[in-house]
Design a protein around this motif. Sequence first.
Motif, short mmCIF file in Angstrom:
data_model
loop_
_atom_site.label_atom_id
_atom_site.label_comp_id
_atom_site.label_asym_id
_atom_site.label_seq_id
_atom_site.Cartn_x
_atom_site.Cartn_y
_atom_site.Cartn_z
N MET A 179 -19.44 -53.03 41.54
CA MET A 179 -20.71 -53.30 42.21
C MET A 179 -21.35 -54.59 41.71
SD MET A 179 -24.27 -53.16 41.88
CE MET A 179 -24.58 -52.13 40.46
N TRP A 180 -21.16 -54.92 40.44
CA TRP A 180 -21.87 -56.05 39.84
C TRP A 180 -21.46 -57.40 40.42
CZ3 TRP A 180 -26.14 -54.53 38.09
CH2 TRP A 180 -26.27 -53.33 37.39
N PRO A 181 -20.16 -57.71 40.57
CA PRO A 181 -19.84 -58.99 41.23
C PRO A 181 -20.35 -59.04 42.66
CG PRO A 181 -17.84 -57.71 40.81
CD PRO A 181 -18.95 -57.06 40.05
N ALA A 182 -20.33 -57.89 43.37
CA ALA A 182 -20.87 -57.85 44.73
C ALA A 182 -22.37 -58.13 44.71
CB ALA A 182 -20.59 -56.50 45.37
N ARG A 183 -23.07 -57.59 43.72
CA ARG A 183 -24.51 -57.81 43.62
C ARG A 183 -24.81 -59.27 43.30
NH1 ARG A 183 -29.53 -55.93 42.99
NH2 ARG A 183 -30.81 -56.57 41.22
N ALA A 184 -24.06 -59.85 42.37
CA ALA A 184 -24.29 -61.25 42.01
C ALA A 184 -24.11 -62.16 43.21
CB ALA A 184 -23.35 -61.66 40.88
N THR A 185 -23.05 -61.93 43.97
CA THR A 185 -22.78 -62.75 45.16
C THR A 185 -23.86 -62.55 46.21
OG1 THR A 185 -20.40 -62.65 44.74
CG2 THR A 185 -21.10 -63.20 46.97
N GLY A 186 -24.25 -61.29 46.44
CA GLY A 186 -25.27 -61.01 47.45
C GLY A 186 -26.62 -61.61 47.11
N GLN A 187 -27.02 -61.51 45.85
CA GLN A 187 -28.30 -62.09 45.44
C GLN A 187 -28.30 -63.61 45.61
OE1 GLN A 187 -28.80 -60.32 41.41
NE2 GLN A 187 -30.82 -59.74 42.12
N ALA A 188 -27.21 -64.24 45.23
CA ALA A 188 -27.13 -65.69 45.36
C ALA A 188 -27.22 -66.11 46.82
CB ALA A 188 -25.84 -66.20 44.73
N GLU A 189 -26.55 -65.37 47.70
CA GLU A 189 -26.58 -65.71 49.12
C GLU A 189 -27.98 -65.54 49.70
OE1 GLU A 189 -23.62 -63.20 50.82
OE2 GLU A 189 -21.95 -64.50 50.25
#
Length: 563
Positions: free
Chosen positions: A130-140
């Motif tokens: 979940m964490w890499p998905a969250r990092a990518t989503g927040q940045a986008e």
Amino acid sequence: MTRLQPNPATGETPTRAAARAAQRRRRSLILLGLVILLVVALVVVIGVVFARGAADEPEQNPGAVGACLPESLRITADPAVADAVAELAAGLGADCPKAAITTEDSAATAEALATGANPEFDIWVPDSAMWPARATGQAERTGVDAAELAVGGTLASTPVVFATTEPTAAVLEAADAGFSSFAQRSVAVVLPDPATVAASSSALLALQTALNGDARTFTALALALDPAVAPTTTAALDAVSAATTPTVAVTTEQAVQQYDEDSTTKLVPVYPADVKPAVSIPLVTAADASDDTVAAAEALTAAADDADDVLVAHGLRNAAGNPPATATGDAETTIAAPEQADSANQAEVLRTWQVLTAPSRMLSLNDVSGSMLQQATPDMRRVDLFEQAAVRAINSLSTDSSLAVWVFSSRRIGGQDWQEVVPFGSLGDPVHKQLTIDTANGLDSLVGGGTGLYDSVLAAVKYMRDTYVPGQVNLVLLNTDGVNEDDDGLDLPGLLAELEKLRDPAKPVAVIAIGYGPDTDQSALEQIAAATDGAAYQALQPTDIGTVLIDAVTQRGCRPSCG
């Protein structure tokens, strides 16, 4: 006459014996030459083959059995999995140098990546995909130019469970309890902070799934869970251990095992009967990682595939979710780790949770035009019913919320239709909370004039945008019983055009509009709400006012998708 044999050295014709001897010598020399040529050719061919093989083979291949990881390789791992990663790395070769592993909470690593920080690792091992998905989503969402990540193979997994005492576990198992049981509220639930604990976001997605995506019910349960959120997994398990009533903590199978090893109080895992979530532990690299880094990640994944005993020793299951050989009862069930798409869904439900539970910053914009004095029941006016409902709504808000009260009619202050009667203040301040309650109870004293609706709505939205507070749900709660009666101000198309100009996804200000009674211009309220991604309600019966107002307040965070 005796003939003498001539001497060959004199150049005369040799005898037959000498000729045959010479012929044999020539044949031997030719054969020896051929043998030498064949040997030389063979040596050359073998040399070329070895030379080509040496050229094609990298200096160090971490993917090969028994090979070591590059000494310069930087690994960052969550504390929950760091020891397992270190043991897997050590198992690659007896003479390999010890891998250098930096431990850091996955939430902290993800937050840094989301802000555009360069990765301080070659391989990242978070405790959930979940964490890499969250990092990518927040940045986008924030427009940050962040490092592109590649989520590789799954190293291990662990199921999400309900941790509780043995007596409570027996009751839950007998009742086939699952996430849908949360709606019955027969047991207290302690949730570790979803912002930092991946198992909680996995549990929230499971709860959403168990409720068939019912946004209203999910919102109500999320708000009910919020007061019992614990800062850490250990704090949640401690709360269960100390509870005097049936209580469960949502956590992982691994966390329960580790807690039991470190604590004198033993808890047991209960495996949900409906949705069976799990967290997967991936290996993450930068998308442009070197071949050596990719090979090292593959080597660790391969090592994990062949080292179930190492994973079990650290409370983990393999990538397939297979239980350890010693498992009994419900623990014998294979619980598959989520797919990458599920990890993205976990990140999204975490964002939903944070919106739902964020403190509210609410401007209550209340109609005090003359029509509010009309009788709604034989013994109560519209304003009387609203006053009662308003007090209930104020009491439903958390103490970390803030509230301001405006009223509007027509030309309250010169040509201005709106008036601030209570400025913003925290509901955690007893003085401010009592002031808002007293004001709500005394709205009847402010009634008079026509309905200056549109100008007042625009002023309220502008004020909230100008004073926007990040991290809070900034909204306008509009309460009215009529239609716009200000002919000197904006008309509806003009208001909608102005609201469109103010729209900013980075600073959303929703209008939650409530129309009281049959005289309300509900169509206008619905268009106003739609223009701000809010919602419009209507209370046709006097008894609806309280229900509608409470629903509007509690559904504030899931707009515009509450269902």
